[in-house]
Design a protein around this motif. Structure first.
Motif, PDB file in Angstrom:
ATOM      1  N   SER A  33       0.825  -1.215   0.000  1.00 58.20           N
ATOM      2  CA  SER A  33       0.000   0.000   0.000  1.00 58.20           C
ATOM      3  C   SER A  33       0.853   1.256   0.000  1.00 58.20           C
ATOM      4  CB  SER A  33      -0.941   0.000   1.218  1.00 58.20           C
ATOM      5  OG  SER A  33      -0.199   0.006   2.425  1.00 58.20           O
ATOM      6  N   GLU A  34       2.003   1.210   0.705  1.00 57.06           N
ATOM      7  CA  GLU A  34       2.890   2.367   0.757  1.00 57.06           C
ATOM      8  C   GLU A  34       3.563   2.610  -0.586  1.00 57.06           C
ATOM      9  OE1 GLU A  34       4.224   2.073   5.440  1.00 57.06           O
ATOM     10  OE2 GLU A  34       5.291   0.921   3.931  1.00 57.06           O
ATOM     11  N   ILE A  67      -2.896  10.242   1.148  1.00 57.92           N
ATOM     12  CA  ILE A  67      -2.227  10.106   2.442  1.00 57.92           C
ATOM     13  C   ILE A  67      -3.230   9.737   3.520  1.00 57.92           C
ATOM     14  CG2 ILE A  67      -1.003  11.375   4.254  1.00 57.92           C
ATOM     15  CD1 ILE A  67       0.732  10.520   1.932  1.00 57.92           C
ATOM     16  N   CYS A  68      -4.429  10.316   3.460  1.00 54.39           N
ATOM     17  CA  CYS A  68      -5.482   9.965   4.431  1.00 54.39           C
ATOM     18  C   CYS A  68      -5.826   8.485   4.323  1.00 54.39           C
ATOM     19  CB  CYS A  68      -6.723  10.824   4.205  1.00 54.39           C
ATOM     20  SG  CYS A  68      -6.544  12.538   4.731  1.00 54.39           S
ATOM     21  N   LEU A  73      -5.455   3.075   6.550  1.00 56.02           N
ATOM     22  CA  LEU A  73      -5.039   1.688   6.386  1.00 56.02           C
ATOM     23  C   LEU A  73      -4.084   1.273   7.502  1.00 56.02           C
ATOM     24  CD1 LEU A  73      -4.413   1.288   2.535  1.00 56.02           C
ATOM     25  CD2 LEU A  73      -6.125   0.106   3.910  1.00 56.02           C
ATOM     26  N   SER A  74      -3.132   2.162   7.826  1.00 54.70           N
ATOM     27  CA  SER A  74      -2.178   1.869   8.893  1.00 54.70           C
ATOM     28  C   SER A  74      -2.879   1.727  10.239  1.00 54.70           C
ATOM     29  CB  SER A  74      -1.120   2.972   8.971  1.00 54.70           C
ATOM     30  OG  SER A  74      -0.411   3.081   7.760  1.00 54.70           O
ATOM     31  N   THR A  88      -1.422  -6.403   3.810  1.00 55.18           N
ATOM     32  CA  THR A  88       0.030  -6.577   3.670  1.00 55.18           C
ATOM     33  C   THR A  88       0.447  -8.016   3.419  1.00 55.18           C
ATOM     34  OG1 THR A  88       0.377  -6.860   6.054  1.00 55.18           O
ATOM     35  CG2 THR A  88       0.401  -4.610   5.198  1.00 55.18           C
ATOM     36  N   GLY A  89      -0.466  -8.966   3.647  1.00 55.23           N
ATOM     37  CA  GLY A  89      -0.108 -10.367   3.497  1.00 55.23           C
ATOM     38  C   GLY A  89       0.572 -10.901   4.745  1.00 55.23           C
TER      39      GLY A  89
END
Length: 224
Positions: A33-34, A67-68, A73-74, A88-89
């Motif tokens: 995602s990043e 970014i939001c 997600l984080s 992320t798996g």
């Protein structure tokens, strides 16, 4: 030309702030995602810079929106293991107890040559030395070597000693680093006394480092 310079400067500052919000990671350490976020931001920023007819706000708003999404997600990844695995798996074992897990390699579309190359990058040139190998969620390979191939450590040989401390830069190119002085528990007078013993002053020093034991290293500027 002035408009282009101003727009580029503004967008550059926005991207720096956006990436700062994401945290410090190298490309090789990014989660999927990043990495997607970074790619999208770079593409979005290029449009208002190349085409001045596009309002600069049209570039800024999507950046902060992305970014939001990344922050959300984080946040949810921290709160939910199931959600984190979905985004992320999970780490995948490709060598288990010295045996290659072939079906896992196939899932990763990873060849044996790829595996051996990753092992060589870790200075492991024989597959027989590997007990476990795990592909982490960021794509890096973690390796646990067999006991017979493991590096001997000081504790294995019962060698006594003290833990090392990192050296901090106290002087960089003739400039005194105040924060480093505090971290090392020293003051300016200590530095000047040490430099006087080496027959130089602060402006004459290219690099001076110090650790918590007050061990110092001085590199003078060339010509001094």
């Amino acid at each position: 030309m002035l408009v282009l310079i101003v727009r580029t400067t503004i967008l550059y500052a926005i991207v720096v702030i956006a990436l700062r919000l994401m945290g410090k990671r190298q490309i090789s350490e990014m989660q999927p995602s990043e990495l997607v976020t970074t790619i999208l931001i770079s593409n979005i920023v290029s449009l208002p810079i190349e085409n001045t007819d596009i309002p600069i706000l049209a570039g800024i708003l999507p950046i902060f929106l992305i970014i939001c999404y990344e922050v959300f997600l984080s946040f949810f990844s921290l709160k939910s293991n199931r959600f984190r695995k979905m985004v992320t798996g999970t780490p995948i074992v490709v060598v288990r107890e010295g045996k290659i897990v072939q079906n896992e390699l196939e899932k990763l579309r990873m060849t044996v040559e790829d595996l051996l190359e990753e092992l060589r990058l870790k200075d492991i040139f024989s597959l027989e030395d590997v007990y476990y190998a795990i592909v982490e969620t960021n794509g890096k390979l973690s390796v646990l070597q067999r006991f017979s191939a493991a590096t001997v450590q000081n504790k294995d040989m019962q060698i006594a000693g003290t833990d090392p401390t990192p050296q901090l830069v106290v002087i960089s190119d003739g400039k005194l680093m105040e924060q480093a002085l505090r971290d090392c528990g020293i003051d300016r007078q200590f530095v000047e006394d040490k430099l006087a013993a080496s027959h130089c002053r602060i402006p004459d020093v290219f690099l001076m480092t110090c650790d918590s034991y007050r061990n110092i290293r001085i590199v003078k500027k060339e010509g001094n």
